[in-house]
Design a protein around this motif. Structure first.
Motif, PDB file in Angstrom:
ATOM      1  N   GLY A 361       0.848  -1.117   0.085  1.00  0.00           N
ATOM      2  CA  GLY A 361      -0.083  -0.014  -0.052  1.00  0.00           C
ATOM      3  C   GLY A 361       0.820   1.140   0.155  1.00  0.00           C
ATOM      4  O   GLY A 361       0.387   2.309   0.160  1.00  0.00           O
ATOM      5  N   LYS A 362       2.253   1.108  -0.099  1.00  0.00           N
ATOM      6  CA  LYS A 362       3.059   2.274   0.152  1.00  0.00           C
ATOM      7  C   LYS A 362       3.457   2.736  -1.242  1.00  0.00           C
ATOM      8  O   LYS A 362       4.160   3.825  -1.491  1.00  0.00           O
ATOM      9  N   GLY A 363       3.127   1.825  -2.409  1.00  0.00           N
ATOM     10  CA  GLY A 363       3.490   2.676  -3.704  1.00  0.00           C
ATOM     11  C   GLY A 363       4.350   1.583  -4.442  1.00  0.00           C
ATOM     12  O   GLY A 363       5.122   0.426  -3.635  1.00  0.00           O
ATOM     13  N   PRO A 364       4.684   1.615  -5.761  1.00  0.00           N
ATOM     14  CA  PRO A 364       5.452   0.642  -6.399  1.00  0.00           C
ATOM     15  C   PRO A 364       7.115   0.741  -6.046  1.00  0.00           C
ATOM     16  O   PRO A 364       7.769  -0.260  -6.152  1.00  0.00           O
ATOM     17  N   ASN A 365       7.550   1.758  -5.512  1.00  0.00           N
ATOM     18  CA  ASN A 365       8.760   1.969  -5.262  1.00  0.00           C
ATOM     19  C   ASN A 365       8.986   1.951  -3.711  1.00  0.00           C
ATOM     20  O   ASN A 365      10.401   2.394  -3.089  1.00  0.00           O
ATOM     21  N   CYS A 366       8.340   1.177  -3.106  1.00  0.00           N
ATOM     22  CA  CYS A 366       8.268   1.404  -1.573  1.00  0.00           C
ATOM     23  C   CYS A 366       9.651   0.510  -1.199  1.00  0.00           C
ATOM     24  O   CYS A 366      10.529   1.108  -0.097  1.00  0.00           O
ATOM     25  N   GLU A 367       9.984  -0.733  -1.632  1.00  0.00           N
ATOM     26  CA  GLU A 367      11.351  -1.339  -1.360  1.00  0.00           C
ATOM     27  C   GLU A 367      12.485  -0.589  -1.875  1.00  0.00           C
ATOM     28  O   GLU A 367      13.422  -0.365  -0.521  1.00  0.00           O
ATOM     29  N   GLU A 368      12.535   0.206  -2.814  1.00  0.00           N
ATOM     30  CA  GLU A 368      13.983   0.960  -3.293  1.00  0.00           C
ATOM     31  C   GLU A 368      13.942   2.084  -2.296  1.00  0.00           C
ATOM     32  O   GLU A 368      15.124   2.307  -1.918  1.00  0.00           O
ATOM     33  N   ILE A 369      12.967   2.795  -2.150  1.00  0.00           N
ATOM     34  CA  ILE A 369      12.845   3.973  -1.106  1.00  0.00           C
ATOM     35  C   ILE A 369      13.265   3.454   0.192  1.00  0.00           C
ATOM     36  O   ILE A 369      14.221   4.494   0.679  1.00  0.00           O
ATOM     37  N   TYR A 370      12.565   2.548   0.866  1.00  0.00           N
ATOM     38  CA  TYR A 370      13.042   2.252   2.152  1.00  0.00           C
ATOM     39  C   TYR A 370      14.661   1.829   2.045  1.00  0.00           C
ATOM     40  O   TYR A 370      15.148   2.371   3.078  1.00  0.00           O
ATOM     41  N   GLN A 371      15.053   1.100   1.228  1.00  0.00           N
ATOM     42  CA  GLN A 371      16.436   0.524   1.454  1.00  0.00           C
ATOM     43  C   GLN A 371      17.380   1.710   1.072  1.00  0.00           C
ATOM     44  O   GLN A 371      18.666   1.314   1.480  1.00  0.00           O
ATOM     45  N   SER A 372      17.148   2.458   0.338  1.00  0.00           N
ATOM     46  CA  SER A 372      18.035   3.584   0.052  1.00  0.00           C
ATOM     47  C   SER A 372      18.502   4.625   1.144  1.00  0.00           C
ATOM     48  O   SER A 372      19.166   5.412   1.191  1.00  0.00           O
ATOM     49  N   ARG A 373      17.536   4.441   2.331  1.00  0.00           N
ATOM     50  CA  ARG A 373      18.094   5.009   3.430  1.00  0.00           C
ATOM     51  C   ARG A 373      19.482   4.594   4.207  1.00  0.00           C
ATOM     52  O   ARG A 373      20.154   5.071   4.990  1.00  0.00           O
ATOM     53  N   ILE A 374      19.927   3.423   3.628  1.00  0.00           N
ATOM     54  CA  ILE A 374      21.319   2.774   3.985  1.00  0.00           C
ATOM     55  C   ILE A 374      22.377   3.023   2.856  1.00  0.00           C
ATOM     56  O   ILE A 374      21.993   2.685   1.932  1.00  0.00           O
ATOM     57  N   SER A 375      23.411   3.707   3.422  1.00  0.00           N
ATOM     58  CA  SER A 375      24.371   4.126   2.104  1.00  0.00           C
ATOM     59  C   SER A 375      25.110   3.111   1.869  1.00  0.00           C
ATOM     60  O   SER A 375      25.192   1.898   2.519  1.00  0.00           O
ATOM     61  N   GLY A 376      25.511   2.915   0.598  1.00  0.00           N
ATOM     62  CA  GLY A 376      26.114   1.951   0.000  1.00  0.00           C
ATOM     63  C   GLY A 376      27.446   1.728   0.909  1.00  0.00           C
ATOM     64  O   GLY A 376      27.858   0.142   1.016  1.00  0.00           O
TER      65      GLY A 376
END
Length: 531
Positions: A361-376
């Motif tokens: 329910g958070k949108g199609p890019n929920c997984e990418e946006i959430y995991q992008s909080r952690i730096s490479g």
């Protein structure tokens, strides 16, 4: 005449000697002036010392009283200077022998009634005093802690100022305190209670054996926190040297109640609302943070993306160097922080991610946006990254058939001993301390983790195909060396490289999305083969 008392100022875990010089000069009004870069707590010692002397029946003379804390350019923080200042005044007033503090360093906070209150840092102060050939006068509540310093130096632990004066005059004898007891380790939940998740259990064993950083990604209820809680039971007990290092940090943080030490490795699990100062230390008066309190132990970060990005990124330097450097305008403080990072996170904010098949329910890019909080760069420092599937009802209904914590811990202990033995051989020492594969220097790693021809070929191909960084390349070698140690030693072979590469598949996915790595359709190419 100037009375001189030795005490200490704490900068990191180092106790730096400070000379408290007390002088009484005619022409004053019994006001106490303290110089030598004191902070607010040290400056307020004037009133505590005045009240404590009054409580034992002594008033300050009508003279100019100057207290100098030398060296004058070293910042002084804390209330533990009270007792040294009071003892210097007693000597100057003739209420204590002139050689009262000869052969002793002094620390302690004074109460208004003349009692001596406990203060942080008794253990590092005792160690420093012992190294200088001095004894230590400290509060009674800190005596059991100071006694752990060992050596031949005397420890005096009076409860009050009048007790100390009577001892120095010879009218009362204070007995030496005994070291505090070793704490009984708390009960650790058993690994056999975790149902399913065999791959995660294997990764936990590898992480424990080599001291590797571990990232677990999975939906709620997959067992991430359960696995992390069972990691301390797999780790070997602390060596005496490690226990002393940890106890010195805990002493500065005021965590050694009753002088009790523990042989269990620290396990710190701060809440995701922790600030940067709480995580790495600092504040107005620099104190050890969670990273230093986890020294030689485990730092567990649950709900990893919920931590503030600057807080997570401040861990990058300690993960590489094993210590924390807190910089101030007029001084630098260094704390040890050789910890093992274990982190857990959901694949996205809804908790399940696309792999679960559930609608988000958070949108199609929920997984990418959430995991992008952690730096490479932080992800690059995770030696093992695994994805945990949801636990099925069949797994929950099945009886517990896995290995117990004791069984796995025995293999971990054998693998650690192999690592320590290599370190002793390389250094030519017979000590019991060593470094894990995760902390091994790159130059030493190249000598002990060179793979065979097939393993080297696979690693080269994996580095090119998956777009591995130089750090990731070396960490794969570290994990492969640990896998070989768990098998009983011997060289690093293809199957060890393959399994180590498989533990970085999450990084592979991220790099493919970023266009850095090539898509790998057949991951079985990097799977371990039978011996």
């Amino acid at each position: 005449m100037v009375a001189q008392i030795t005490t200490f100022a704490f900068h990191g875990v180092d106790a730096r000697p400070v000379t408290v010089q007390v002088q009484l000069v005619n022409g004053g009004n019994n006001a106490i002036t303290i110089v030598g870069l004191p902070d607010k707590a040290v400056s307020e010692a004037r009133e505590r010392v005045r009240a404590a002397l009054s409580a034992v029946g002594l008033g300050l003379p009508v003279k100019r009283i100057t207290v100098n804390l030398a060296p004058a350019d070293l910042p002084k923080e804390g209330s533990h200077f009270d007792l040294a200042i009071a003892l210097g005044l007693l000597i100057e007033m003739g209420a204590a022998p002139a050689d009262a503090a000869a052969g002793f360093a002094v620390m302690g906070e004074l109460g208004l009634d003349g009692s001596i209150a406990p203060c942080a840092g008794a253990l590092p102060a005792a160690v420093a005093a012992n190294a200088m050939g001095l004894g230590l006068i400290c509060p009674a509540a800190s005596g059991a802690e100071a006694a752990w310093a060992g050596g031949d130096a005397a420890i005096l632990a009076p409860k009050s100022l009048i007790q100390l004066v009577n001892h120095l005059k010879g009218t009362q004898v204070l007995s030496a305190p005994e070291p505090g007891a070793l704490e009984t380790p708390a009960a650790i939940p058993d690994l056999v209670d975790v149902k399913g998740q065999e791959t995660a259990k294997r990764a936990l064993e590898v992480a424990a054996a080599g001291g590797h950083n571990l990232l677990m990604v999975g939906p709620p209820g997959a067992g991430k926190s359960m696995l992390a809680a069972r990691l301390p039971g797999l780790l070997p007990p602390l060596s005496p040297k490690e226990m002393l290092e940890i106890s010195m940090v805990q002493s500065l943080a005021g965590l050694l109640e009753g002088g009790r030490l523990s042989r269990a490795r620290p396990f710190r699990a701060p809440h995701h609302s922790a600030s940067m100062a709480a995580m790495i230390g600092g504040g107005v008066r620099a104190k050890p943070g969670e990273a230093s309190l986890a020294h030689h132990g485990v730092l567990f970060l649950d709900e990893l993306p919920e931590f503030a990005a600057p807080v997570l990124d401040c861990l990058r330097q300690p993960l590489e160097t094993g210590d924390v450097l807190i910089a101030r305008a007029n001084f630098h403080v260094r704390y040890p922080a050789r910890f093992q990072l274990v982190a857990a996170m959901n694949p996205c904010r809804c908790g399940y991610g696309r792999a679960s098949g559930r609608a988000c329910g958070k949108g199609p890019n929920c997984e990418e946006i959430y995991q992008s909080r952690i730096s490479g760069p932080l992800l690059d420092r995770m030696d093992l990254a695994i994805e945990l599937p949801a636990v099925t009802p069949a797994d929950l209904a099945a009886p517990a058939l896995g290995e117990t914590t004791a069984t796995v811990a025995a293999r971990v202990a054998a693998a650690r001993e192999a690592q320590y033995a290599r370190g002793r051989d390389a250094q030519g020492t017979g000590g019991k301390d060593g470094v894990t594969n995760a902390a091994l220097a790159d130059a030493d790693l190249a000598a002990v983790a060179e793979p065979d021809a097939e393993g080297a070929s696979l690693l080269s191909r994996a580095a090119e195909t998956l777009g591995l960084s130089a750090r990731a390349y070396m960490r794969i070698l570290r994990v492969a060396r640990t896998l070989a140690d768990l098998e009983g030693g011997g060289g690093v072979r293809r199957r060890h490289i393959a399994e180590a590469v498989s533990f970085r598949r999450r990084e592979t996915t991220d790099r493919v999305k970023a266009g850095v790595a090539q898509p790998v359709e057949n991951l079985t190419d990097f799977a371990p083969r039978a011996p």
